[in-house]
Design a protein around this motif. Structure first.
Motif, short mmCIF file in Angstrom:
data_model
loop_
_atom_site.label_atom_id
_atom_site.label_comp_id
_atom_site.label_asym_id
_atom_site.label_seq_id
_atom_site.Cartn_x
_atom_site.Cartn_y
_atom_site.Cartn_z
N LEU A 152 47.34 74.04 45.09
CA LEU A 152 46.99 72.85 45.86
C LEU A 152 45.66 73.08 46.55
O LEU A 152 45.20 74.20 46.68
N LEU A 153 45.05 72.00 46.96
CA LEU A 153 43.74 72.12 47.59
C LEU A 153 43.89 72.73 48.97
O LEU A 153 44.82 72.44 49.70
N THR A 154 42.95 73.56 49.31
CA THR A 154 42.94 74.10 50.67
C THR A 154 41.51 74.19 51.14
O THR A 154 40.58 73.88 50.40
N GLY A 155 41.35 74.62 52.37
CA GLY A 155 40.02 74.62 52.97
C GLY A 155 39.07 75.60 52.28
O GLY A 155 39.47 76.49 51.56
N ILE A 156 37.79 75.38 52.51
CA ILE A 156 36.75 76.25 51.98
C ILE A 156 36.69 77.50 52.86
O ILE A 156 36.38 77.41 54.04
N ALA A 157 36.97 78.64 52.30
CA ALA A 157 36.94 79.86 53.09
C ALA A 157 36.06 80.90 52.41
O ALA A 157 35.70 80.76 51.25
N PHE A 158 35.72 81.90 53.12
CA PHE A 158 34.97 83.00 52.53
C PHE A 158 35.85 83.78 51.57
O PHE A 158 37.07 83.63 51.54
N ALA A 159 35.21 84.66 50.81
CA ALA A 159 35.93 85.42 49.79
C ALA A 159 37.06 86.23 50.41
O ALA A 159 38.16 86.29 49.90
N VAL A 160 36.78 86.82 51.51
CA VAL A 160 37.81 87.59 52.19
C VAL A 160 37.90 87.06 53.62
O VAL A 160 36.99 87.25 54.42
N LEU A 161 38.96 86.34 53.87
CA LEU A 161 39.10 85.70 55.17
C LEU A 161 40.06 86.53 56.00
O LEU A 161 41.24 86.63 55.69
N ASP B 38 44.35 75.15 60.96
CA ASP B 38 43.28 75.88 61.65
C ASP B 38 41.92 75.75 60.97
O ASP B 38 40.93 76.21 61.52
N PHE B 39 41.86 75.16 59.81
CA PHE B 39 40.54 74.96 59.19
C PHE B 39 39.94 73.60 59.57
O PHE B 39 38.73 73.46 59.69
N TYR B 40 40.78 72.62 59.79
CA TYR B 40 40.31 71.25 60.01
C TYR B 40 40.16 70.94 61.49
O TYR B 40 41.07 71.21 62.27
N PRO C 93 41.47 86.81 59.54
CA PRO C 93 41.60 86.40 60.94
C PRO C 93 41.88 87.62 61.81
O PRO C 93 42.46 88.61 61.34
#
Lengths: 344, 344
Positions: free
Chosen positions: A4-13, A322-324, A15
């Protein structure tokens, strides 16, 4: 399970551990799908699946595309033709002939329009009338309920789960039609027999419904009107939903697995994205019904009549994890992909 | 010229000679574009183009992607960072790290989040605030005119050409925002300072506008809020417009040539479509500003303020050429791709 679609994140996210430990993670659409009870998933009968095996890729890897055929009452004339074409093994040996970026991948007989060279079609294929682009007055799309906020159609008691009013401001909507939803996992528009009430739930009998050109939907190539195509030439949507084709062409299913084997093919450089040489085409080795394929996994989709699906669609329209930082407050029906999973 | 969408046809479409000779062919959106006068085309300054050369394909063929940077007033903080990154040759040697089907292609430093291994960024990159996702109260998006039919905003006298009312029924619209259009070739939503009048043209001052996540648009990868990204990690949309990202992420341009070199890349099999091995990544050889690239063709887009563009958009919403039997009567703004051509 389908991504499913999810937020645009860096290669290694990564937190910080403090954030991860202290704050409960907000609910995402994926979370809702993952938590859906088994009873909210619908098994697709293998006899309603098309299994299309393309020639192996350059590294010898298999390329399989699985298509769920359109359920009744929609497009059944073409679906019957497709079943006959599979039974006759007619698709075996044809090819992907066209890949137009941001539009469609199309497969068929490369010589289909060349007199004397076209592969003969099985006898007794139906000539489907243009009226079949729209399904009128069928019990399955018969009655549903507009809730008393005029904001959403109730999901529980109905066959069509509609989302046209998920958008809070009353003058938002869909550019192509006013009311729409899902029937048995397929996105459809619905022409209502009435207008939404100013208050109180009422039942409305829609006059007609038709499936929509969302990503991954499969349709029937045709020549100019009044031709409607047989089903021997098919295409899948691989870009911006070409909704201008709704009600202009027969839709016969959707790709539920392996769409990447079509969407990542090289684009054709000819007019309309047709390949200019035979060497560019990807051969189709075989097309079988799912119940003919040994070892095929069982496929299930999240019932579009379920509370889980309603919650998922609502969350798609109102992302606040937490992305939006700004929920859209609305969602295009084609941006609510129906979740599919395989089960053992 | 960029391929525009057209009807689904067979590989070889041969209308009968009688039809071709006797009936004037109905006007298509492409016809309108082809007939647009030279004055309706806008030359894009080469200094506003990013030219990204990927490693050659398996057959040794070049793979170039050309991106038009977002014009002012939108997203200029990130655009300035991108210019600095190009000047520092920072992008040279990074790679496409993610291809998620029906979503995005993303490129950046594969080791960007690995402590001690990340490629150092140039100094003095801007930290762009989240408020920059939306452009407020700028003269360029200042005033335009709602026509007296309440159907369309007038195109000639205005900077923003809006299409929210192209849809004849008053309760159609866009699922994500009520009013939208184009500014200097880019799709935007506009938050109006007032409501459309019931009759007579009036001027409306929009309060804010923001660019939209249509196919081919390029945005700035970021970590969780309040991070907004620098511009070192970029993505391009390759599927259903992910409009839920509008106002949640910086958009810095759109791909005007070579999108197929991104959209046809193999999909990543890792989480979110990230490649799982370095070998799967496509290296980026270089990124240059257009005025640094010898022999680059001149690119022009059809002015979104022009009468030709308004006619083209109207025709996209109301296809009634020989393929279409049922005009949609409306169109999604992301389904009105801005025509681009190269000129000598």
């Amino acid at each position: 399970m389908r991504k499913l679609l999810t937020g645009i994140a860096f290669a290694v996210l990564l937190p910080s551990s403090a954030t991860a430990a202290d704050t409960p993670r907000p609910v995402t659409p994926n979370d809702i799908v993952a938590a859906a009870p088994a009873s909210d998933w619908v098994r697709i009968a293998p006899s309603d699946l098309l299994v299309m095996d393309l020639a192996a890729d350059a590294k010898g890897g298999p390329r399989r595309v699985v298509i769920q055929l359109m359920p009744a009452p929609f497009s059944q004339g073409w679906v019957e033709n497709i079943r006959k074409l599979v039974a006759a093994r007619w698709y075996d040996g044809i090819a992907v002939v066209r890949v137009q970026d941001n539009y469609v991948v199309q497969w068929g007989d490369p010589d289909g329009e060349v007199p004397g060279k076209a592969k003969p079609l099985p006898k007794r294929l139906k000539v489907v009338p243009e009226t079949a682009y729209i399904q009128r007055n069928h019990p399955k799309i018969g009655k549903y309920v507009w809730d008393n906020m005029g904001q959403r159609l109730a999901a529980r008691e109905v066959t069509v789960t509609a989302f046209d009013r998920l958008n809070p401001p009353p003058d938002y909507g869909d550019p192509y039609w006013k009311t729409f939803g899902f029937v048995d996992g397929m996105p459809v528009a619905v022409a209502l027999g009435g207008q939404p009430p100013s208050s109180g739930p009422i039942e409305i009998s829609p006059q007609a419904a038709w499936p929509l050109h969302c990503y991954g939907m499969v349709g029937v190539g045709r020549n100019r009107s009044p031709d409607t195509g047989t089903g021997a030439e098919l295409y899948a949507v691989i870009g911006t939903p070409p909704r201008q084709l709704d009600r202009n062409i027969g839709l016969v299913g959707r790709v539920i697995a392996g769409i990447e084997n079509l969407s990542s093919l090289p684009r054709g450089t000819g007019n309309l994205g047709f390949y200019e040489t035979a060497a560019e085409r990807t051969p189709i080795v075989s097309v079988r019904m799912g119940d003919e394929v040994p070892g095929l996994p069982a496929y299930e989709y999240l019932s579009t009549d379920s509370a889980s699906f309603a919650a998922y669609a609502d969350k798609r329209a109102n992302r606040k994890d937490d992305f939006y930082i700004q929920p859209a407050g609305g969602v295009d029906i084609c941006n609510v992909p129906v979740p599919v999973r395989t089960v053992k």
